[in-house]
Structures are given as structure tokens and as C-alpha cells.
Design a protein around this motif. Sequence first.
Motif, PDB file in Angstrom:
ATOM      1  N   THR A   1      -0.413  -1.974   6.309  1.00 15.78           N
ATOM      2  CA  THR A   1      -1.172  -0.740   6.150  1.00 15.78           C
ATOM      3  C   THR A   1      -2.662  -1.040   6.188  1.00 15.78           C
ATOM      4  O   THR A   1      -3.082  -2.198   6.279  1.00 15.78           O
ATOM      5  N   GLY A   2      -3.453   0.016   6.112  1.00 18.83           N
ATOM      6  CA  GLY A   2      -4.911  -0.159   6.096  1.00 18.83           C
ATOM      7  C   GLY A   2      -5.423  -0.751   7.389  1.00 18.83           C
ATOM      8  O   GLY A   2      -5.203  -0.208   8.471  1.00 18.83           O
ATOM      9  N   ASN A   3      -6.084  -1.901   7.290  1.00 18.01           N
ATOM     10  CA  ASN A   3      -6.624  -2.569   8.471  1.00 18.01           C
ATOM     11  C   ASN A   3      -5.719  -3.687   8.970  1.00 18.01           C
ATOM     12  O   ASN A   3      -6.080  -4.411   9.903  1.00 18.01           O
ATOM     13  N   ASN A   4      -4.574  -3.843   8.367  1.00 17.87           N
ATOM     14  CA  ASN A   4      -3.631  -4.874   8.795  1.00 17.87           C
ATOM     15  C   ASN A   4      -2.846  -4.406  10.010  1.00 17.87           C
ATOM     16  O   ASN A   4      -2.496  -3.230  10.129  1.00 17.87           O
TER      17      ASN A   4
ATOM     18  N   ARG B   1      13.640   2.894  -0.035  1.00 15.26           N
ATOM     19  CA  ARG B   1      13.218   1.610  -0.611  1.00 15.26           C
ATOM     20  C   ARG B   1      13.131   0.530   0.451  1.00 15.26           C
ATOM     21  O   ARG B   1      12.228  -0.299   0.437  1.00 15.26           O
ATOM     22  N   MET B   2      14.104   0.511   1.358  1.00 17.92           N
ATOM     23  CA  MET B   2      14.053  -0.490   2.408  1.00 17.92           C
ATOM     24  C   MET B   2      12.800  -0.299   3.272  1.00 17.92           C
ATOM     25  O   MET B   2      12.156  -1.268   3.684  1.00 17.92           O
ATOM     26  N   GLY B   3      12.456   0.943   3.540  1.00 17.58           N
ATOM     27  CA  GLY B   3      11.270   1.227   4.342  1.00 17.58           C
ATOM     28  C   GLY B   3       9.985   0.771   3.685  1.00 17.58           C
ATOM     29  O   GLY B   3       8.933   0.694   4.337  1.00 17.58           O
ATOM     30  N   ASN B   4      10.045   0.462   2.394  1.00 18.68           N
ATOM     31  CA  ASN B   4       8.868  -0.008   1.662  1.00 18.68           C
ATOM     32  C   ASN B   4       8.745  -1.525   1.632  1.00 18.68           C
ATOM     33  O   ASN B   4       7.875  -2.060   0.950  1.00 18.68           O
TER      34      ASN B   4
ATOM     35  N   ALA C   1       0.875  -1.170   0.000  1.00 19.02           N
ATOM     36  CA  ALA C   1       0.000   0.000   0.000  1.00 19.02           C
ATOM     37  C   ALA C   1       0.908   1.215   0.000  1.00 19.02           C
ATOM     38  O   ALA C   1       2.037   1.143   0.454  1.00 19.02           O
ATOM     39  N   LYS C   2       0.431   2.299  -0.532  1.00 17.85           N
ATOM     40  CA  LYS C   2       1.285   3.457  -0.700  1.00 17.85           C
ATOM     41  C   LYS C   2       1.484   4.193   0.617  1.00 17.85           C
ATOM     42  O   LYS C   2       0.525   4.538   1.309  1.00 17.85           O
TER      43      LYS C   2
END
Length: 325
Positions: free
Chosen positions: A311-314, A303-306, A32-33
Motif C-alpha cells: 500500500t501507499g508508495n510500495n 482476512r486472507m486478503g489482508n 496499512a488499512k
Amino acid sequence: MSARSKKINNMAYGKLCLLLLILSGLSLTIHAKLSSNFYSSTCPNALTIVKQEIAKAIKIEARIGASLLRLHFHGCFVNGCDGSLLLDDTSTLLGEKTANANNNSVRGFEVVDNIKANLEKACPGVVSCADILAIAARDAVVYYGGPFWKVKLGRRDSLTANRSAANVFIPQPSFNLSNLTSSFATVCYKLYVVLGLCGHTVGFARCTSFRPHIYNDTNIDSAFAKSLQNTCPRSGNDNVLQPLDYQTRFRFDDKYYQNLLVKKGLLHSDQQLYNGNKADSLAKKYAMKQGDFFKDFAKSMIRMGNIKPLTGNNGQIRTNCRKPN
């Protein structure tokens, strides 16, 4: 496919990753962005709070910033950047803090606790522990004189940890280039070259981590090895510390790479970046061009942080970084 063919394919893949990341950037799978202004309305003072706490912590103990950078790195390479490394062991949860690469090594948890407590006062239940690690790593690097980058935010925290994965995916000080390529084939070996090692421009290592290098290896300056042997004997003094960059131990710069060119890397794995292999060209480049090193480091941290953020409801936003809500 034969074992030999698999080995060749793995080596080719690692080299391809090495080339692609440096030339065009690594495209990691993003679930997720994330956004650099994620907390602009829900917790507008979040970045300021983290920055102030990082500055305060480093003023008290100069090396703690390097430890926070290490926390972010070791956390992201186990199931992604989800704050799982911060979880304490319980009767039902075996955490990552005592994994091989983390035990008696990772530290800085109290600083994260303080940051989290201040954020909970300002905006309860809003800023995740995973995001705290990402921001803290950036602010520590900047405090030491390193590059600035906009941290992408919006991660949520995991409810569990994965000690077995931590034992597998986090490299050891004894690793050679082949080990590194194999360990990080799933995310690209170059991330380790840029992040896991050049992050060693600040910080310290224990005698147990560099003892094999100073007594058994030949790719080390003899006078440098002898000076280290004075404080790190063949047995005993296991917890004696030495700076990973002996020239500027609390400065984020390119001296780390310059050390490698004269065979003065503290760890066996460090010196692998300049040891007659494919990584030599990068070590030479960064030793001569600090600006290129800073630029590549900042891009690689983003990039590593991605890597597989929740995200979201997770996941959840933990109110205490040491345990699920």
C-alpha cells in the motif's frame, strides 16, 4: 529446544490457530488499512466493471470462476496479496506460474487481462491487479450462489515474483493434515481448511492430482474410486478433469463437506478434513449448517486478503498485469 519439543510446539500452535480462527477470528498483520470504498471517487464504476466481466466469462466457460478464486488464493499465500502470480516469466524474472502447485493448474489470466483493459479505459492507472483478483474471487463465489462480502481494497502490485516461495508455501493435493498444519503455521492452518479446501466446492482437478488417492488410499469410498478409475487409469489421461464436488460442480454450497462424510473427496488433501482427526468436527458442522460455512468463508476471505498487502508508495499500479510498468 529439542527437535521433539519443536514438533510438539508446532502441533500445538497449529491446533491453537485452528481454534482461535473459528471462535474469534484471525488477526493477521496488516501493513496499512484497506477500505471497501477505496475507489469510490477515483474509479466509481470499478466494482461494476469487474462484476460484468466475471458474469460474462462464466457464461462462456462455467468453471472459470473457480479458477479465478484459485488465483486469488494461490497469489496471497506467496509474499501476500500483491498480484505477483500474474507476472509472466522474462529473462530477468522467474515467475510463479510454473511453480509446482501452479504449473498446468492455475488459469484465468486472460479474464484478468480483459478486466484490466476495461478498467484502464475507465480510469487509467488506478485499479491494481491485486485488487482485481480480490474482487473477481468474491464475484465468482457470488455468481455460483455463495456468500457476499465487502472486499477491502487499496492494494498495490509487486514488481517481482517469488517462485521458490510458491514451491514451498502452496500445498499439494497429496498433503495430509500434518503437512497442511506445517505449511501454513505462519498464517494459521485454519485458513487453509476454510479457504483452500472448501473453495473446492466448485472447480475441477486433473487426473494427475487425484490418481494417487483413487488407487492408493483407503479413506475413499470403493465405488467412488472405481468410477474415477474408469476415466483416470494408472497411466495416461493425465489431463482428464473431474469435478471437485461431484454433486453440484458449479454451485457454491455445502455438498463438498457432505461428500467428505461419505469418503467421496476427490483429492487426498480434501479427504483429510474428515479422516478421524481434529478437522472432523468442522466438516460435520459445515455439512449440516451451510449458513455457518458461508459466514466463516466470507470472514476468512477478508482476512486472507489482508495478508501483507502493498500500500501507499510500495509497489505500483501495473497497467498490464503480466509485467511491471
